[in-house]
Design an enzyme around this catalytic site. Structure first.
Site, mmCIF file in Angstrom:
data_model
loop_
_atom_site.group_PDB
_atom_site.id
_atom_site.type_symbol
_atom_site.label_atom_id
_atom_site.label_comp_id
_atom_site.label_asym_id
_atom_site.label_seq_id
_atom_site.Cartn_x
_atom_site.Cartn_y
_atom_site.Cartn_z
ATOM 1 N N ASP A 29 -39.957 -22.477 -21.910
ATOM 2 C CA ASP A 29 -38.560 -22.432 -21.466
ATOM 3 C C ASP A 29 -38.256 -21.110 -20.769
ATOM 4 O O ASP A 29 -38.842 -20.077 -21.094
ATOM 5 C CB ASP A 29 -37.648 -22.616 -22.693
ATOM 6 C CG ASP A 29 -36.263 -23.087 -22.289
ATOM 7 O OD1 ASP A 29 -36.062 -23.439 -21.107
ATOM 8 O OD2 ASP A 29 -35.381 -23.094 -23.158
ATOM 9 N N ASN A 77 -35.396 -34.460 -18.668
ATOM 10 C CA ASN A 77 -35.438 -33.621 -17.454
ATOM 11 C C ASN A 77 -35.150 -34.395 -16.159
ATOM 12 O O ASN A 77 -34.886 -33.795 -15.122
ATOM 13 C CB ASN A 77 -36.790 -32.904 -17.319
ATOM 14 C CG ASN A 77 -36.951 -31.736 -18.277
ATOM 15 O OD1 ASN A 77 -38.067 -31.371 -18.650
ATOM 16 N ND2 ASN A 77 -35.850 -31.116 -18.692
ATOM 17 N N TRP A 78 -35.160 -35.750 -16.230
ATOM 18 C CA TRP A 78 -34.801 -36.530 -15.026
ATOM 19 C C TRP A 78 -33.357 -36.245 -14.632
ATOM 20 O O TRP A 78 -32.968 -36.488 -13.493
ATOM 21 C CB TRP A 78 -34.953 -38.036 -15.280
ATOM 22 C CG TRP A 78 -36.360 -38.484 -15.532
ATOM 23 C CD1 TRP A 78 -36.881 -38.886 -16.724
ATOM 24 C CD2 TRP A 78 -37.436 -38.586 -14.584
ATOM 25 N NE1 TRP A 78 -38.207 -39.232 -16.587
ATOM 26 C CE2 TRP A 78 -38.574 -39.063 -15.282
ATOM 27 C CE3 TRP A 78 -37.554 -38.325 -13.217
ATOM 28 C CZ2 TRP A 78 -39.802 -39.273 -14.660
ATOM 29 C CZ3 TRP A 78 -38.783 -38.537 -12.601
ATOM 30 C CH2 TRP A 78 -39.886 -39.008 -13.314
HETATM 31 C C1 FPP Z 1 -38.267 -25.122 -18.563
HETATM 32 O O1 FPP Z 1 -37.627 -24.030 -17.953
HETATM 33 C C2 FPP Z 1 -39.472 -25.496 -17.811
HETATM 34 C C3 FPP Z 1 -39.731 -26.729 -17.271
HETATM 35 C C4 FPP Z 1 -38.813 -27.869 -17.405
HETATM 36 C C5 FPP Z 1 -40.942 -26.993 -16.486
HETATM 37 C C6 FPP Z 1 -42.180 -26.369 -17.017
HETATM 38 C C7 FPP Z 1 -43.297 -26.678 -16.127
HETATM 39 C C8 FPP Z 1 -44.259 -25.809 -15.744
HETATM 40 C C9 FPP Z 1 -44.329 -24.397 -16.186
HETATM 41 C C10 FPP Z 1 -45.344 -26.297 -14.851
HETATM 42 C C11 FPP Z 1 -46.515 -26.789 -15.647
HETATM 43 C C12 FPP Z 1 -47.533 -27.362 -14.754
HETATM 44 C C13 FPP Z 1 -48.524 -28.192 -15.134
HETATM 45 C C14 FPP Z 1 -49.453 -28.766 -14.157
HETATM 46 C C15 FPP Z 1 -48.690 -28.587 -16.529
HETATM 47 P P1 FPP Z 1 -36.118 -24.204 -17.453
HETATM 48 O O2 FPP Z 1 -36.134 -24.696 -16.047
HETATM 49 O O3 FPP Z 1 -35.399 -25.090 -18.405
HETATM 50 O O4 FPP Z 1 -35.587 -22.758 -17.505
HETATM 51 P P2 FPP Z 1 -34.075 -22.327 -17.837
HETATM 52 O O5 FPP Z 1 -33.845 -22.685 -19.271
HETATM 53 O O6 FPP Z 1 -34.096 -20.863 -17.593
HETATM 54 O O7 FPP Z 1 -33.197 -23.080 -16.887
#
Ligand code: FPP
Length: 249
Positions: A29, A77-78
């Site tokens: 996260d 997440n969608w």
């Molecule tokens: C959460 O941070 C992160 C995600 C929803 C995506 C995580 C995916 C990756 C790191 C890529 C992984 C790649 C592979 C191929 C497995 P957030 O966007 O919720 O952050 P925030 O809470 O600061 O908004």
């Protein structure tokens, strides 16, 4: 992720090899906030997050941890903006394509958990290729939870078991915890011993609800792209100081 020279790290001497978690799970996260704090678009945080994950995977493999499971995309997440969802799907596909040969050479066994049928067809094809190529590899089992929801996983397990009962293949009294576990996406995987969550949120967020029953939790304020080796080392030191009782005294 760009190709880097392979650097193998050895287990730090203060960590006890015999008491490492066999399976580490991570909720990655804080990517969006990491980018926003730098005045960058959120997607840059995801891109940087891939780099962190790649380094963590290599470290776990080098240090003899048997399994790493990463929460890449939840069923919820969608609901993010279309552009971000599209970016993430393309990113998963690109990373798989670019990194597969190297992960295979390092002996990584790749598997995906989640409702994969709803993913873009080209990503499903890349997933199938990665799983097929690596399924006999002897190294770390790297599981990527994509379009994954813990409740949805439990419901699909119930449906599969109910269907077997209806066909007369199973009696209701045959259903126990072991049988139930065998119907989850993670049937072949030991439960995580350690769950790491970055960015300070004290939530499980529908991740591995059944499997995390007795996991030790390590929550850090660090945002995922900044979760480097020194902090993983700290998480393992912390874990080794815990006394796991599994409900006993
Ligand atoms: C959460 O941070 C992160 C995600 C929803 C995506 C995580 C995916 C990756 C790191 C890529 C992984 C790649 C592979 C191929 C497995 P957030 O966007 O919720 O952050 P925030 O809470 O600061 O908004």
């Amino acid at each position: 992720m760009t190709a880097e020279p392979l650097v193998t790290t050895t287990l730090p001497p203060d960590l006890d090899r015999d008491r490492l978690p066999r399976h580490v799970a991570v909720i990655m996260d804080g990517n969006g906030r990491w980018a926003q704090r730098r005045g960058l678009p959120r997607i840059m945080g995801h891109r940087q997050g891939v780099d962190t994950l790649k380094k963590l995977l290599r470290t776990c493999n080098d240090w003899g941890i048997g399994a790493l499971t990463a929460y890449a995309f939840s069923t919820e997440n969608w609901g993010r903006p279309h552009a971000e969802v599209d970016f993430l799907m393309t990113l998963f596909e690109r990373v798989l394509r670019q990194e597969l040969a190297e992960m295979n050479a390092e002996g990584v066994r790749i598997q995906f958990v989640g409702n994969l049928q709803s993913l873009p067809a080209s990503l499903q094809a890349e997933i199938a290729r990665a799983v097929q190529l690596t399924h006999e590899n002897p190294g770390i089992c790297f599981t990527i939870a994509t379009n994954y929801g813990g409740r949805q996983e439990i419901v699909q397990a119930c449906q599969a078991i109910a269907a077997e009962v209806q066909l007369g293949k199973l009696a209701p009294e045959d259903i126990d915890e072991h049988l139930f576990s065998r119907h989850l996406y993670t049937a072949d995987l030991a439960d995580p011993d350690l769950l790491i969550r970055t960015s300070g949120e004290m939530r499980i967020s529908n991740f591995l609800l059944w499997q995390l029953a007795y996991a030790e939790l390590y929550v850090t304020d660090t945002l995922w792209p900044d979760f480097h080796l020194d902090e993983f080392h700290q998480a393992l030191s912390d874990y080794q100081q815990r006394h796991r009782r599994f409900g006993k005294v």
